[in-house]
Scaffold this motif. Structure first.
Motif, mmCIF file in Angstrom:
data_model
loop_
_atom_site.group_PDB
_atom_site.id
_atom_site.type_symbol
_atom_site.label_atom_id
_atom_site.label_comp_id
_atom_site.label_asym_id
_atom_site.label_seq_id
_atom_site.Cartn_x
_atom_site.Cartn_y
_atom_site.Cartn_z
ATOM 1 N N LEU A 22 45.013 71.766 5.067
ATOM 2 C CA LEU A 22 46.158 72.878 5.223
ATOM 3 C C LEU A 22 46.390 73.582 6.241
ATOM 4 N N ALA A 23 44.914 73.799 6.959
ATOM 5 C CA ALA A 23 45.170 74.573 8.287
ATOM 6 C C ALA A 23 45.461 73.616 9.128
ATOM 7 N N SER A 24 45.946 74.160 10.284
ATOM 8 C CA SER A 24 46.410 73.205 11.460
ATOM 9 C C SER A 24 45.247 72.436 12.051
ATOM 10 N N ALA A 25 44.108 72.787 12.132
ATOM 11 C CA ALA A 25 42.910 72.227 12.793
ATOM 12 C C ALA A 25 41.538 72.698 11.946
ATOM 13 N N VAL A 45 43.719 78.305 13.271
ATOM 14 C CA VAL A 45 44.999 78.676 13.434
ATOM 15 C C VAL A 45 45.893 78.073 12.178
ATOM 16 N N PRO A 46 46.618 78.868 11.543
ATOM 17 C CA PRO A 46 47.471 78.247 10.324
ATOM 18 C C PRO A 46 48.755 77.554 10.714
ATOM 19 N N LYS A 47 49.121 76.928 9.889
ATOM 20 C CA LYS A 47 50.388 76.141 10.036
ATOM 21 C C LYS A 47 51.510 77.125 9.874
ATOM 22 N N GLY A 48 52.518 76.964 10.567
ATOM 23 C CA GLY A 48 53.802 77.585 10.566
ATOM 24 C C GLY A 48 54.198 78.289 11.912
ATOM 25 N N ALA A 49 55.127 79.235 12.108
ATOM 26 C CA ALA A 49 55.479 79.777 13.286
ATOM 27 C C ALA A 49 54.631 81.167 13.646
ATOM 28 N N PRO A 50 54.248 81.190 14.997
ATOM 29 C CA PRO A 50 53.628 82.452 15.496
ATOM 30 C C PRO A 50 54.692 83.496 15.578
ATOM 31 N N ALA A 86 42.951 80.429 7.367
ATOM 32 C CA ALA A 86 43.963 79.865 8.038
ATOM 33 C C ALA A 86 44.602 79.292 6.835
ATOM 34 N N MET A 87 44.063 78.636 5.871
ATOM 35 C CA MET A 87 45.023 78.307 4.829
ATOM 36 C C MET A 87 45.763 79.359 4.090
ATOM 37 N N ASP A 88 45.368 80.463 4.078
ATOM 38 C CA ASP A 88 45.960 81.643 3.541
ATOM 39 C C ASP A 88 46.773 82.289 4.237
ATOM 40 N N GLY A 89 47.045 81.951 5.679
ATOM 41 C CA GLY A 89 48.282 82.332 6.687
ATOM 42 C C GLY A 89 47.523 83.162 7.795
ATOM 43 N N TYR A 90 46.136 83.328 8.031
ATOM 44 C CA TYR A 90 45.462 84.427 9.047
ATOM 45 C C TYR A 90 45.063 83.307 9.832
#
Length: 324
Positions: A22-25, A45-50, A86-90
Motif C-alpha cells: 500500500l505504501a509507494s515503496a 513515501v505514501p501514495k497520492g499527490a504531495p 506511509a499506509m496511513d498517509g504520512y
C-alpha cells in the motif's frame, strides 16, 4: 526462489504484511544530507499527490549503544513502523543516529538535522510535521519542544529521563511549550525512571498553557510496546490527524484511557516550584520565573530576587480568581 512453510498469522500481522504494497515503496535504509550533516534513515513515501504530512520518528538509546542489528533482534521493527505510517498517509522518516554512545548533545544535533532534512523535502507539507521518539528519542523530542522546534506536534513514547538532572532542567522550561504534545507509556514498563518521567512531566505540564495529553496503557507490552506498530496505533493516529490546539486542528483532544486537560488548573505554590525551580532549592529565582500573567515582583514580596514557597502562597491568596 526460497520456499517458506505455511504459517497462520494473527490479524495484525496479516495487516502489516500488506503494508508494503500500500505504501509507494518498501522501507529501506537511505542516506540523507542536510547542510553539513549526513545520516541514515528509513524513508517511506505514501501514495497520492504531495505535499504529505510527515513524521520524524527517533529511536531509543539501545541502537546507539548496541547497534541496529541488536535492536532488531530485540523487536525493533523500523520497516513496519515506516511502512505503516506511509499506509496511513504520512511520509515516514526514521533516522538512525551515527554518533552512538550516550552524548545527548550529539544526538540532539542529529535529530535537528534530520528534521531539517525532512522540512526541506519538496514532497513534505512543512506545516504538518510531527517530531516523535521512543525512550531516548522521546527525551530528544522533549528537548526540541522546549527549544521551540518548527513542528506541528510532538509525540513522546515512553520517554527516558536522560540522567544527571537533565529532566529537572527541562521541566523547569516546559512553560515555553505552545505546540500540542502527546505522551504515551505502558504501565508495565520495566524502567521505573520512564514512569517517573511521565508522572513528573504531566505534573509540570498541568501548570502551563501547553495543549497536551497523557495516555497510560494497561494492556501489556512494557517499554518495548513502541518498537513496532501495535494496539496504541489508533490513539497515535487520532493525535497526528487532529492535535489539540494546533493551527488548523479540527476538533478536541483524541479519546483514550485518560482525557486531555481542557482548562488551565489554578496554580499552587507546589506546582509553581515543580515547574520553575530549575536548581531544586525549593524556591524560584527571578531568572527561573516563567510566569505569563503576572510579573515576578508580585511574588517576590521582600524584593530579594527569590520567591519562597511562603511568598508564593501569600501572593496567590491575595490574587483574585481571574489573576490566578
Amino acid at each position: 526462489m526460497v520456499r517458506m512453510k505455511s504459517i497462520v498469522l494473527p490479524p495484525f500481522a496479516v495487516l502489516l504484511g500488506c503494508v508494503a504494497a500500500l505504501a509507494s515503496a518498501a522501507a529501506s535504509l537511505e542516506t540523507w544530507r542536510h547542510d553539513d550533516t549526513e545520516g541514515d534513515a528509513y524513508i517511506c513515501v505514501p501514495k497520492g499527490a504531495p505535499p504529505f504530512p510527515a513524521v520524524v520518528l527517533n529511536h531509543g538509546i539501545y541502537i546507539d549503544q548496541r547497534g541496529l542489528g541488536a535492536a532488531k533482534r530485540r523487536g525493533y521493527d523500523p520497516e513496519a513502523l515506516c511502512e505503516t505510517l506511509a499506509m496511513d498517509g504520512y511520509l515516514a522518516f526514521l533516522p538512525i543516529r551515527r554518533s552512538g554512545g550516550s552524548n545527548l548533545k550529539a544526538h540532539f544535533r542529529e535529530v535537528m538535522a534530520a528534521l531539517g532534512a525532512v522540512r526541506a523535502r519538496p514532497d513534505v507539507d512543512r506545516g504538518r510535521v510531527t517530531l516523535a521518539g521512543h525512550s531516548r528519542g522521546g527525551l530528544l523530542s522533549l528537548v526540541a519542544a522546549v527549544r521551540g522546534a518548527p513542528v506541528r506536534s510532538y509525540l513522546l513514547l515512553a520517554p527516558a529521563s536522560g540522567g544527571r538532572g537533565i529532566l529537572t532542567q527541562l521541566l523547569g522550561a516546559v512553560g515555553r511549550i505552545d505546540t500540542p504534545l502527546l505522551v504515551m507509556v505502558e504501565r508495565s514498563d520495566k524502567f521505573s525512571e520512564v514512569k517517573d518521567t511521565v508522572d513528573r512531566l504531566e505534573e509540570a505540564l498541568r501548570a502551563t498553557d501547553a495543549p497536551y495529553k497523557v495516555i497510560r496503557y494497561d494492556r501489556g507490552g512494557g517499554h518495548d510496546l513502541f518498537l513496532a506498530p501495535g494496539y496504541y496505533w489508533s490513539d497515535m493516529l487520532s493525535f497526528l490527524r487532529d492535535p489539540p490546539g494546533a493551527a488548523g486542528a479540527k476538533g478536541p483532544a483524541p479519546g483514550g484511557p485518560e482525557t486531555a486537560r481542557q482548562s488551565r488548573p489554578r496554580p499552587t505554590p507546589d506546582r509553581m516550584i515543580q515547574v520553575m525551580d530549575a536548581d531544586g532549592d525549593g524556591a524560584i529565582a527571578e531568572s527561573e520565573f516563567k510566569g505569563r500573567d503576572r510579573p515576578f515582583s508580585d511574588f517576590d514580596r521582600n524584593g530579594d530576587g527569590v520567591a519562597t514557597r511562603e511568598e508564593l502562597e501569600a501572593a496567590l491568596a491575595a490574587a483574585g480568581p481571574r489573576d490566578q
